[in-house]
Write a protein that holds these residues in place. Structure first.
Motif, PDB file in Angstrom:
ATOM      1  N   PHE A   2     -56.977  26.824 -17.351  1.00 46.35           N
ATOM      2  CA  PHE A   2     -57.575  28.221 -17.433  1.00 46.35           C
ATOM      3  C   PHE A   2     -58.924  28.006 -17.228  1.00 46.35           C
ATOM      4  CE2 PHE A   2     -53.375  29.097 -18.590  1.00 46.35           C
ATOM      5  CZ  PHE A   2     -53.283  29.541 -18.314  1.00 46.35           C
ATOM      6  N   THR A   3     -59.862  27.111 -17.448  1.00 44.15           N
ATOM      7  CA  THR A   3     -60.850  27.461 -17.835  1.00 44.15           C
ATOM      8  C   THR A   3     -61.479  25.914 -16.830  1.00 44.15           C
ATOM      9  OG1 THR A   3     -60.979  25.149 -19.857  1.00 44.15           O
ATOM     10  CG2 THR A   3     -60.938  27.693 -20.519  1.00 44.15           C
ATOM     11  N   ALA A   4     -61.294  25.372 -16.055  1.00 44.68           N
ATOM     12  CA  ALA A   4     -61.354  24.286 -15.089  1.00 44.68           C
ATOM     13  C   ALA A   4     -62.670  25.526 -14.204  1.00 44.68           C
ATOM     14  CB  ALA A   4     -60.861  24.010 -14.313  1.00 44.68           C
ATOM     15  N   ALA A   5     -63.973  24.832 -13.900  1.00 46.14           N
ATOM     16  CA  ALA A   5     -65.430  25.497 -13.100  1.00 46.14           C
ATOM     17  C   ALA A   5     -64.996  25.786 -11.775  1.00 46.14           C
ATOM     18  CB  ALA A   5     -66.444  25.077 -13.096  1.00 46.14           C
ATOM     19  N   ASP A   6     -63.415  25.204 -11.125  1.00 47.34           N
ATOM     20  CA  ASP A   6     -63.260  24.779  -9.969  1.00 47.34           C
ATOM     21  C   ASP A   6     -62.208  25.610  -9.461  1.00 47.34           C
ATOM     22  OD1 ASP A   6     -61.989  22.757 -11.167  1.00 47.34           O
ATOM     23  OD2 ASP A   6     -62.006  21.918  -9.026  1.00 47.34           O
ATOM     24  N   ARG A   7     -61.565  25.830 -10.455  1.00 50.39           N
ATOM     25  CA  ARG A   7     -60.164  26.810 -10.426  1.00 50.39           C
ATOM     26  C   ARG A   7     -60.173  28.252 -10.542  1.00 50.39           C
ATOM     27  NH1 ARG A   7     -57.160  22.987  -7.925  1.00 50.39           N
ATOM     28  NH2 ARG A   7     -57.687  20.806  -8.755  1.00 50.39           N
ATOM     29  N   LEU A   8     -59.451  28.741 -10.172  1.00 46.79           N
ATOM     30  CA  LEU A   8     -59.728  30.398 -10.515  1.00 46.79           C
ATOM     31  C   LEU A   8     -58.610  31.576 -10.801  1.00 46.79           C
ATOM     32  CD1 LEU A   8     -61.696  33.236  -9.731  1.00 46.79           C
ATOM     33  CD2 LEU A   8     -60.974  33.388  -7.751  1.00 46.79           C
ATOM     34  N   GLY A   9     -58.670  32.113 -11.725  1.00 45.70           N
ATOM     35  CA  GLY A   9     -56.762  31.967 -12.115  1.00 45.70           C
ATOM     36  C   GLY A   9     -57.006  34.001 -12.053  1.00 45.70           C
ATOM     37  N   ILE A  10     -55.797  33.325 -11.319  1.00 46.17           N
ATOM     38  CA  ILE A  10     -55.477  35.712 -10.727  1.00 46.17           C
ATOM     39  C   ILE A  10     -54.195  36.131 -11.201  1.00 46.17           C
ATOM     40  CG2 ILE A  10     -55.269  36.661  -8.622  1.00 46.17           C
ATOM     41  CD1 ILE A  10     -56.839  34.787  -7.449  1.00 46.17           C
ATOM     42  N   PHE A  11     -54.208  37.419 -11.999  1.00 45.51           N
ATOM     43  CA  PHE A  11     -52.677  37.991 -12.020  1.00 45.51           C
ATOM     44  C   PHE A  11     -52.729  39.078 -11.581  1.00 45.51           C
ATOM     45  CE2 PHE A  11     -50.764  40.809 -15.036  1.00 45.51           C
ATOM     46  CZ  PHE A  11     -49.660  40.324 -15.903  1.00 45.51           C
ATOM     47  N   PHE A  12     -51.503  38.724 -10.840  1.00 48.88           N
ATOM     48  CA  PHE A  12     -51.291  39.901 -10.182  1.00 48.88           C
ATOM     49  C   PHE A  12     -50.434  40.721 -11.143  1.00 48.88           C
ATOM     50  CE2 PHE A  12     -52.204  37.727  -6.431  1.00 48.88           C
ATOM     51  CZ  PHE A  12     -53.575  38.727  -5.565  1.00 48.88           C
ATOM     52  N   SER A  13     -50.547  42.283 -10.502  1.00 49.18           N
ATOM     53  CA  SER A  13     -50.010  42.954 -11.412  1.00 49.18           C
ATOM     54  C   SER A  13     -49.410  44.662 -10.390  1.00 49.18           C
ATOM     55  CB  SER A  13     -49.815  43.883 -12.966  1.00 49.18           C
ATOM     56  OG  SER A  13     -49.370  45.177 -13.165  1.00 49.18           O
ATOM     57  N   HIS A  14     -48.066  44.189  -9.664  1.00 50.54           N
ATOM     58  CA  HIS A  14     -47.446  45.304  -8.843  1.00 50.54           C
ATOM     59  C   HIS A  14     -46.303  46.295  -9.396  1.00 50.54           C
ATOM     60  CE1 HIS A  14     -43.561  43.027  -7.841  1.00 50.54           C
ATOM     61  NE2 HIS A  14     -44.583  42.025  -8.290  1.00 50.54           N
ATOM     62  N   GLN A  15     -46.297  47.078  -8.245  1.00 46.24           N
ATOM     63  CA  GLN A  15     -44.831  47.708  -9.511  1.00 46.24           C
ATOM     64  C   GLN A  15     -43.831  47.794  -7.781  1.00 46.24           C
ATOM     65  OE1 GLN A  15     -46.553  51.605  -7.457  1.00 46.24           O
ATOM     66  NE2 GLN A  15     -45.821  51.857  -5.714  1.00 46.24           N
ATOM     67  N   TRP A  16     -42.780  47.859  -8.744  1.00 45.14           N
ATOM     68  CA  TRP A  16     -41.535  47.854  -8.244  1.00 45.14           C
ATOM     69  C   TRP A  16     -41.503  48.363  -7.651  1.00 45.14           C
ATOM     70  CZ3 TRP A  16     -37.139  43.694  -9.690  1.00 45.14           C
ATOM     71  CH2 TRP A  16     -37.571  42.135 -10.135  1.00 45.14           C
ATOM     72  N   THR A  17     -40.871  48.526  -5.911  1.00 43.71           N
ATOM     73  CA  THR A  17     -39.943  50.203  -5.722  1.00 43.71           C
ATOM     74  C   THR A  17     -39.052  50.425  -5.012  1.00 43.71           C
ATOM     75  OG1 THR A  17     -40.543  48.778  -3.469  1.00 43.71           O
ATOM     76  CG2 THR A  17     -42.749  49.487  -4.406  1.00 43.71           C
ATOM     77  N   SER A  18     -38.084  49.325  -5.910  1.00 41.37           N
ATOM     78  CA  SER A  18     -36.721  49.490  -5.504  1.00 41.37           C
ATOM     79  C   SER A  18     -36.242  48.965  -7.006  1.00 41.37           C
ATOM     80  CB  SER A  18     -36.051  48.807  -4.504  1.00 41.37           C
ATOM     81  OG  SER A  18     -35.468  47.369  -5.046  1.00 41.37           O
ATOM     82  N   PHE A  19     -34.581  49.476  -7.654  1.00 45.31           N
ATOM     83  CA  PHE A  19     -34.224  48.783  -8.673  1.00 45.31           C
ATOM     84  C   PHE A  19     -33.322  47.358  -8.193  1.00 45.31           C
ATOM     85  CE2 PHE A  19     -34.133  53.526  -9.314  1.00 45.31           C
ATOM     86  CZ  PHE A  19     -34.750  53.457 -10.320  1.00 45.31           C
ATOM     87  N   THR A  20     -33.492  47.158  -7.291  1.00 48.18           N
ATOM     88  CA  THR A  20     -32.635  45.423  -7.104  1.00 48.18           C
ATOM     89  C   THR A  20     -33.849  44.630  -6.836  1.00 48.18           C
ATOM     90  OG1 THR A  20     -32.464  46.571  -4.870  1.00 48.18           O
ATOM     91  CG2 THR A  20     -30.655  47.164  -6.862  1.00 48.18           C
ATOM     92  N   ALA A  21     -35.213  45.080  -6.233  1.00 45.34           N
ATOM     93  CA  ALA A  21     -36.058  44.049  -5.750  1.00 45.34           C
ATOM     94  C   ALA A  21     -37.825  44.157  -5.615  1.00 45.34           C
ATOM     95  CB  ALA A  21     -35.787  44.012  -4.132  1.00 45.34           C
ATOM     96  N   PRO A  22     -38.263  43.857  -5.594  1.00 42.89           N
ATOM     97  CA  PRO A  22     -39.111  43.967  -5.997  1.00 42.89           C
ATOM     98  C   PRO A  22     -40.052  44.463  -5.263  1.00 42.89           C
ATOM     99  CG  PRO A  22     -39.537  41.314  -6.406  1.00 42.89           C
ATOM    100  CD  PRO A  22     -37.842  42.011  -5.967  1.00 42.89           C
ATOM    101  N   ASP A  23     -39.449  43.774  -3.817  1.00 37.98           N
ATOM    102  CA  ASP A  23     -41.009  44.228  -2.405  1.00 37.98           C
ATOM    103  C   ASP A  23     -39.639  44.198  -1.649  1.00 37.98           C
ATOM    104  OD1 ASP A  23     -43.081  45.141  -0.839  1.00 37.98           O
ATOM    105  OD2 ASP A  23     -43.739  42.403  -1.548  1.00 37.98           O
ATOM    106  N   PRO A  24     -38.866  45.216  -1.415  1.00 32.11           N
ATOM    107  CA  PRO A  24     -38.094  45.298  -0.117  1.00 32.11           C
ATOM    108  C   PRO A  24     -38.769  45.528   1.308  1.00 32.11           C
ATOM    109  CG  PRO A  24     -37.244  47.437  -0.964  1.00 32.11           C
ATOM    110  CD  PRO A  24     -38.779  46.677  -2.446  1.00 32.11           C
TER     111      PRO A  24
END
Length: 91
Positions: A2-24
């Motif tokens: 998480f702290t390595a200088a040459d690395r980049l950590g990215i957290f994606f938060s997204h909305q689910w657009t259906s009740f059965t699949a996150p991104d149909p």
């Protein structure tokens, strides 16, 4: 990693657009890919040096207890990763 200088950590938060699949429609994925392309340029970090956290494949989806415990750990991941991206395209 998480702290390595040459690395980049990215957290994606997204909305689910259906009740059965996150991104149909695939629009969420397209928006995340576009964000990653922008971040590789803005941070001069190759995609191979990025760690990506996305709820659908980073949180267990079947076992309810494991899912709940993983959700409780979200603040830890958010605090450790360098970038937080909210994915909310018009869908």
């Amino acid at each position: 990693f998480f702290t390595a200088a040459d690395r980049l950590g990215i957290f994606f938060s997204h909305q689910w657009t259906s009740f059965t699949a996150p991104d149909p429609s695939g629009e969420q994925l397209a928006a995340m890919k576009a964000a990653l392309r922008t971040l590789t340029v803005a941070h001069r970090c190759p995609a191979g040096n990025m760690y990506v956290w996305v709820d659908h494949f980073s949180i267990p989806q079947v076992n309810v207890i494991n899912k709940y415990n993983a959700i409780l750990s979200l603040p830890v991941y958010v605090s450790l990763l360098g970038i937080f991206v909210i994915v909310a395209p018009d869908v």
